[in-house]
Design an enzyme around this catalytic site. Structure first.
Site, PDB file in Angstrom:
ATOM      1  N   THR A  35       0.757  -1.064   0.027  1.00 24.68           N
ATOM      2  CA  THR A  35       0.160  -0.061  -0.103  1.00 24.68           C
ATOM      3  C   THR A  35       0.785   1.161  -0.186  1.00 24.68           C
ATOM      4  OG1 THR A  35      -1.386  -1.539   1.448  1.00 24.68           O
ATOM      5  CG2 THR A  35      -1.847   0.852   1.079  1.00 24.68           C
ATOM      6  N   ASP A  85       2.064   5.333   5.996  1.00 25.10           N
ATOM      7  CA  ASP A  85       2.402   3.943   5.870  1.00 25.10           C
ATOM      8  C   ASP A  85       1.194   3.111   6.091  1.00 25.10           C
ATOM      9  OD1 ASP A  85       3.983   1.868   5.847  1.00 25.10           O
ATOM     10  OD2 ASP A  85       4.891   2.002   7.894  1.00 25.10           O
ATOM     11  N   GLU A 107       9.849   1.703  11.077  1.00 28.34           N
ATOM     12  CA  GLU A 107       8.658   2.201  10.898  1.00 28.34           C
ATOM     13  C   GLU A 107       8.229   2.928  12.169  1.00 28.34           C
ATOM     14  OE1 GLU A 107       6.658  -0.636   7.613  1.00 28.34           O
ATOM     15  OE2 GLU A 107       6.319  -1.197   9.595  1.00 28.34           O
ATOM     16  N   LYS A 125      -8.113  -4.555   6.702  1.00 27.67           N
ATOM     17  CA  LYS A 125      -7.308  -4.501   7.775  1.00 27.67           C
ATOM     18  C   LYS A 125      -7.817  -4.185   8.968  1.00 27.67           C
ATOM     19  CE  LYS A 125      -3.871  -5.532   4.921  1.00 27.67           C
ATOM     20  NZ  LYS A 125      -2.631  -4.699   4.758  1.00 27.67           N
TER      21      LYS A 125
HETATM   22  C1  5RP Z   1       5.913  -3.573   6.762  1.00 30.03           C
HETATM   23  C2  5RP Z   1       4.386  -3.198   7.377  1.00 30.03           C
HETATM   24  C3  5RP Z   1       3.398  -2.997   6.321  1.00 30.03           C
HETATM   25  O1  5RP Z   1       2.933  -1.722   6.490  1.00 30.03           O
HETATM   26  C4  5RP Z   1       2.248  -3.890   6.372  1.00 30.03           C
HETATM   27  O2  5RP Z   1       2.628  -5.210   6.367  1.00 30.03           O
HETATM   28  C5  5RP Z   1       1.157  -3.690   5.236  1.00 30.03           C
HETATM   29  O3  5RP Z   1       1.544  -4.133   4.107  1.00 30.03           O
HETATM   30  P1  5RP Z   1       0.694  -3.956   2.837  1.00 30.03           P
HETATM   31  O4  5RP Z   1       0.357  -2.600   2.375  1.00 30.03           O
HETATM   32  O5  5RP Z   1       1.388  -4.776   1.732  1.00 30.03           O
HETATM   33  O6  5RP Z   1      -0.486  -4.850   3.090  1.00 30.03           O
HETATM   34  O7  5RP Z   1       4.182  -3.036   8.352  1.00 30.03           O
HETATM   35  O8  5RP Z   1       6.582  -3.798   7.670  1.00 30.03           O
END
Ligand code: 5RP
Length: 224
Positions: A35, A85, A107, A125
């Site tokens: 994402t 993020d 992060e 999510k």
């Molecule tokens: C990476 C993370 C990502 O933000 C989390 O895994 C979500 O990823 P995606 O957008 O591919 O579902 O924390 O360490």
């Protein structure tokens, strides 16, 4: 709309949010994952508004550089205007589980250094209770077995993400079986285990804004 379409829609909404920030020259924290990658790919369109970015992973940094977006060192840029993020899970309080992409420590540092934290995700999510997604914990390699035993005492079932080395040279234990209804306490308890670098539980520093891509459009939740 499929899951990829929802990620792209929420990334576009995040771009509009960044454009509306009260700064002509934004210092922007950049996350990791699919994402966040959709968001990064939109950044060339607002390149003139970006002073510098700080990345939460080598992977995102490589993509930023490929797109010729300036990337700096957190030690040289001071406070960030915002951090954008993704997440693996988010609850109603905007507390998160992150680290599916193994970038949790950087992060958490970038989120802590940011004035505003915008989390972007597809609607799958959003959960009532955190913990169905195994909680990633970054651990100093020599402490792996010790930390795993301590995590069992907290009620979890840690599984070593064998073969994975983080950007910081550490290992990841994914903790299954937790139902996290007291996220602040759980985060503190894991942080206190010697050998733990960081957990992927973002309760002390939750998101300020959560944008969820849904089949009907982007839903925005703001911390209360
Ligand atoms: C990476 C993370 C990502 O933000 C989390 O895994 C979500 O990823 P995606 O957008 O591919 O579902 O924390 O360490």
């Amino acid at each position: 709309m499929d899951q990829q379409g929802m990620k792209e829609a929420v990334a576009l909404a995040a771009l509009e949010w960044v454009k509306a920030l009260p700064s002509d020259s934004v210092v922007l924290g950049i996350g990791t994952g699919s994402t966040a990658e959709c968001f990064i790919r939109l950044l060339p369109s607002i390149k003139g508004r970006i002073d510098i970015t700080v990345s939460s992973s080598q992977r995102s940094e490589a993509l930023l550089e490929e797109l010729q977006i300036p990337v700096g060192d957190l030690n040289s840029v001071g406070e960030l205007d915002a951090y954008v993020d993704g997440a693996d899970e988010a609850n109603q309080q905007l507390q998160l589980i992150k680290g599916g992409g193994a970038a949790l420590t950087r992060e958490k540092i970038v989120a802590a250094a940011a004035k505003r934290f915008l989390c972007i995700a597809d609607a799958s999510k959003k959960v009532a209770t955190l913990g169905a997604f195994p909680l990633p914990v970054e651990v100093i390699p020599m402490a792996r077995s010790f930390v795993a035993r301590e995590l069992v005492k907290l009620g979890g079932q840690p599984i070593w993400r064998d073969g994975l080395v983080t950007d910081n040279g550490n290992v990841i234990l994914d903790v299954h079986g937790l139902s996290i209804d007291r996220a602040l306490e759980t985060e503190a308890a894991i942080d206190h285990i010697t050998g733990v670098v960081c957990s992927g539980l973002f309760a002390r520093r939750p998101a300020d804004v959560l944008m969820l891509g849904t089949p009907q459009g982007v839903e925005t939740l703001v911390a209360g």
